[in-house]
Design a protein around this motif. Structure first.
Motif, PDB file in Angstrom:
ATOM      1  N   VAL A  29       0.882  -0.952   0.085  1.00 10.35           N
ATOM      2  CA  VAL A  29      -0.243  -0.343   0.049  1.00 10.35           C
ATOM      3  C   VAL A  29       0.782   1.457   0.126  1.00 10.35           C
ATOM      4  O   VAL A  29       1.558   1.896   0.935  1.00 10.35           O
ATOM      5  N   VAL A  30       1.563   1.826  -1.011  1.00 11.79           N
ATOM      6  CA  VAL A  30       1.565   2.973  -1.364  1.00 11.79           C
ATOM      7  C   VAL A  30       0.570   4.372  -1.276  1.00 11.79           C
ATOM      8  O   VAL A  30      -0.471   4.799  -2.500  1.00 11.79           O
ATOM      9  N   PRO A  31       0.750   5.107   0.241  1.00  7.56           N
ATOM     10  CA  PRO A  31      -0.315   5.745   0.489  1.00  7.56           C
ATOM     11  C   PRO A  31       0.342   7.383  -1.032  1.00  7.56           C
ATOM     12  O   PRO A  31       1.526   7.578  -0.794  1.00  7.56           O
ATOM     13  N   GLY A  32      -0.330   7.967  -1.321  1.00 10.21           N
ATOM     14  CA  GLY A  32      -1.138   9.072  -2.489  1.00 10.21           C
ATOM     15  C   GLY A  32      -0.436   9.421  -3.323  1.00 10.21           C
ATOM     16  O   GLY A  32      -0.574   9.493  -4.683  1.00 10.21           O
ATOM     17  N   SER A  33      -0.298   7.450  -4.182  1.00 12.32           N
ATOM     18  CA  SER A  33       0.211   7.109  -5.322  1.00 12.32           C
ATOM     19  C   SER A  33      -1.306   6.433  -6.379  1.00 12.32           C
ATOM     20  O   SER A  33      -1.862   5.415  -4.757  1.00 12.32           O
ATOM     21  N   TYR A  34      -1.150   5.909  -7.512  1.00 12.84           N
ATOM     22  CA  TYR A  34      -2.442   6.204  -7.904  1.00 12.84           C
ATOM     23  C   TYR A  34      -1.930   4.129  -7.828  1.00 12.84           C
ATOM     24  O   TYR A  34      -0.948   3.946  -7.586  1.00 12.84           O
ATOM     25  N   GLY A  35      -3.022   3.993  -7.899  1.00 10.24           N
ATOM     26  CA  GLY A  35      -3.386   2.307  -8.054  1.00 10.24           C
ATOM     27  C   GLY A  35      -2.616   0.972  -8.160  1.00 10.24           C
ATOM     28  O   GLY A  35      -1.997  -0.042  -7.370  1.00 10.24           O
ATOM     29  N   VAL A  36      -1.676   1.605  -9.063  1.00 10.77           N
ATOM     30  CA  VAL A  36      -0.532   0.507  -9.463  1.00 10.77           C
ATOM     31  C   VAL A  36       0.525   0.346  -9.465  1.00 10.77           C
ATOM     32  O   VAL A  36       1.137  -0.367  -8.341  1.00 10.77           O
ATOM     33  N   ALA A  37       1.321   1.621  -8.571  1.00  8.86           N
ATOM     34  CA  ALA A  37       2.226   1.403  -7.191  1.00  8.86           C
ATOM     35  C   ALA A  37       1.439  -0.212  -5.947  1.00  8.86           C
ATOM     36  O   ALA A  37       2.383  -0.234  -5.348  1.00  8.86           O
ATOM     37  N   SER A  38       0.843  -0.250  -5.344  1.00  9.71           N
ATOM     38  CA  SER A  38       0.405  -1.165  -4.016  1.00  9.71           C
ATOM     39  C   SER A  38       0.664  -2.617  -4.875  1.00  9.71           C
ATOM     40  O   SER A  38      -1.170  -2.302  -4.826  1.00  9.71           O
ATOM     41  N   VAL A  39       1.017  -2.778  -5.579  1.00  7.71           N
ATOM     42  CA  VAL A  39       1.048  -4.216  -5.818  1.00  7.71           C
ATOM     43  C   VAL A  39       0.304  -5.762  -4.620  1.00  7.71           C
ATOM     44  O   VAL A  39       1.413  -5.368  -3.893  1.00  7.71           O
ATOM     45  N   LYS A  40      -0.401  -6.135  -5.308  1.00  2.00           N
ATOM     46  CA  LYS A  40      -1.132  -7.310  -5.008  1.00  2.00           C
ATOM     47  C   LYS A  40      -0.228  -8.432  -5.091  1.00  2.00           C
ATOM     48  O   LYS A  40       0.608  -8.654  -5.633  1.00  2.00           O
ATOM     49  N   TRP A  41      -1.335  -9.388  -4.215  1.00  2.12           N
ATOM     50  CA  TRP A  41      -0.047 -10.984  -3.932  1.00  2.12           C
ATOM     51  C   TRP A  41       0.829 -10.461  -4.361  1.00  2.12           C
ATOM     52  O   TRP A  41       1.887 -11.656  -4.223  1.00  2.12           O
TER      53      TRP A  41
END
Length: 526
Positions: free
Chosen positions: A371-383
């Protein structure tokens, strides 16, 4: 394509139906539900079943018991739908994937059934009433039947589809469903079929509707071309590369470390892409690809300090367990994105294992995600599977070819104010109008939201709610006096503490990212 006459048991006996099977191996099954007083041989029902079968989905159409008014009820229709589901689940040629498509009253049935049955992976509500009306005697608003509330519990992807000339069930019903789905963070999409009436006539509208529905259902089962299905969860998180002390962590290992919880707004970089002219490729998001949740996990900095990065390390690469073949690349790759090491060492970047106080669900990246707050969701890598420290900038597909603007990787979220109430196209009596919404950014903090009710000619400051988190959206509200006007064209416009302003015209780029332009919405007065 083969079509079979079938029968299935319901509480009072048996019902007959027609099962449309694909020419190729089926990817799942779908029950197609007709409307109040309708029947399974109506052109829009048959066209939908044919399109589903063409897309590889087995489609079952049938008539409810006592399906002519006034005898038909929601209770019997739900029981009949359950019988249809049992047939699909037991059929040897139908894999264990389930969808529901409902038209008008059938859409209301689908909403309730999808909310109650966690096996449903896709639900389509076509011109579905959200509340009982004078024309519908099959159910009432006495509290027993609550389709909107029921649907909010679904685990399915939900498509809401309406004809632009539908005079029987207004689009306000779609807005009721969509508002609750978005609040519950259920993947949903609203589509209008231009020129279509309540039954999606004429033929051109019917064909477009059937194609849209079949594509939605198939993608819910197997993913769009280039999409990545939910992978098998990694057993451990490995951290290596340019480090002195490579380590592996299980979820239990991370839970044993000091945790942090943050309220964070995550927005897809393609949010707003559907409004671009000329159109840009990619998922045609309107404004629903955003949500706020409380994330709990271990600060990434804590883990990096344990592995002891070497002095040469300048970037941190994150690899998810999902893999696939993007159609523009032609070979299988993992999903990977990187951060500069200074950004990765922020206290607020988390390796999260919980969302809103509960363990992560598979669709949200279980067992671990970034979870990378402030960044677009692509930065918050899943799995999240691996973390690797590097001595050079990462140049992988999702860092250099996708999620970029002018060759630069997307980072912080651009400011946006969104109107959540009233719905676009709503009508209200001549009285003060309360307008509400959310505003967010990843670059600073929201300092001001201004609202215009005259297409941008004049602007007035809205009242901002408390800042509950530096990384989450803020509520705002304003009361507008309509005066003698019969129609209002409302815009909301955000400004950050650094003075960055939300644009009022589209922000176009060839992949359709970060279009945060203010969108007008219309309210009818009278």
């Amino acid at each position: 394509m083969p079509a079979q006459r079938v029968s299935f048991r319901v509480p009072t006996g048996e019902l007959e139906g027609v099962l449309h099977l694909p020419d190729v191996k089926s990817v799942g099954g779908c029950a197609v539900l007709h409307g109040f007083g309708g029947h399974p041989d109506q052109p829009h029902i048959v066209a939908t079943c044919v399109a589903l079968a063409d897309a590889g989905v087995a489609a079952l159409r049938f008539a409810y018991r006592d399906h002519q008014p006034p005898r038909m009820t929601l209770e019997t229709a739900l029981a009949d739908t359950a019988g249809a589901v049992r047939l699909l689940k037991a059929h040897p040629d139908v894999p264990d994937r389930l969808a529901l498509v409902g038209f008008s009253f059938g859409g209301t049935v689908a909403a309730i059934a999808a909310g109650r049955d966690s096996r449903v992976k896709a639900a389509v509500l076509a011109a579905a009433p959200a509340m009982a009306g004078a024309k519908f005697t099959a159910w009432t608003n006495d509290g027993k039947w609550k389709p909107v509330a029921e649907l909010s519990r679904t685990r399915a992807r939900v498509l809401l589809i309406w004809g632009s000339r539908d005079t029987e069930v207004s689009v306000e019903n779609a807005e009721r469903y969509r508002a609750v789905l978005t609040q519950a963070r259920v993947t949903n999409r609203f589509v209008t079929i231009e020129g279509g009436d309540h039954d999606f006539n004429p033929a051109a509208a019917r064909e477009q509707m059937a194609a849209t529905v079949s594509e939605w259902v198939r993608e819910s089962f197997v993913g769009a071309p280039g999409d990545f299905p939910i992978p098998s969860p990694p057993a451990h998180l490995a951290i290596g590369g340019l480090v002195a002390n490579p380590l592996r962590f299980s979820v239990d290992d991370l839970r044993a470390l000091p945790s942090r919880s943050l309220l964070v707004t995550l927005e897809c970089a393609g949010n707003g892409r559907a409004y671009l002219e000329p159109p840009a490729p990619g998922e045609q998001w309107h404004l629903g690809a955003v949500g706020t949740a409380e994330w709990t996990g271990v600060p990434l900095r804590v883990l990096l300090e344990r592995v002891k990065p070497q002095r040469e390390a300048i970037e941190v690469l994150f690899t998810g367990a999902d893999r696939g073949v993007p159609k523009d690349l032609g070979r299988e790759i993992m999903f990977e994105r990187s951060l500069p090491i200074a950004d990765a060492m922020s206290d607020d970047v988390l390796v999260a294992y919980a969302m809103n106080g509960a363990p992560l669900r598979p669709e949200h990246g279980a067992p671990l995600r970034l979870v990378v707050p402030g960044s677009y969701g692509v930065a918050s890598v899943k799995w999240l599977d691996r973390i690797r420290l590097m001595d050079r900038p990462f140049d992988g597909f999702f860092q250099k070819d996708r999620y970029v603007i002018d060759g630069e990787p997307l980072r912080s979220i651009a400011p946006r104010a969104l109107i959540t109430e009233p719905a676009d196209g709503a009508s209200q009596p001549r009285r003060p109008l309360v307008v509400r919404g959310k505003a967010w950014t990843g670059r600073s903090r929201i300092d001001l939201v201004e609202v215009s009710s005259d297409s941008g000619y004049s602007w007035h400051p809205a009242s901002l709610g408390p800042e509950v988190s530096s990384h989450a959206w803020r509520d705002w509200t304003i009361t507008i006096e309509p005066g003698e006007r019969s129609e209002l064209s409302i815009l909301a416009f955000a400004t950050t503490a650094e003075g960055e302003q939300q644009p009022t015209k589209q922000v176009w780029n060839k992949l359709g990212y970060a279009n945060n332009a203010a969108r007008p919405m219309r309210v009818i007065i009278g």
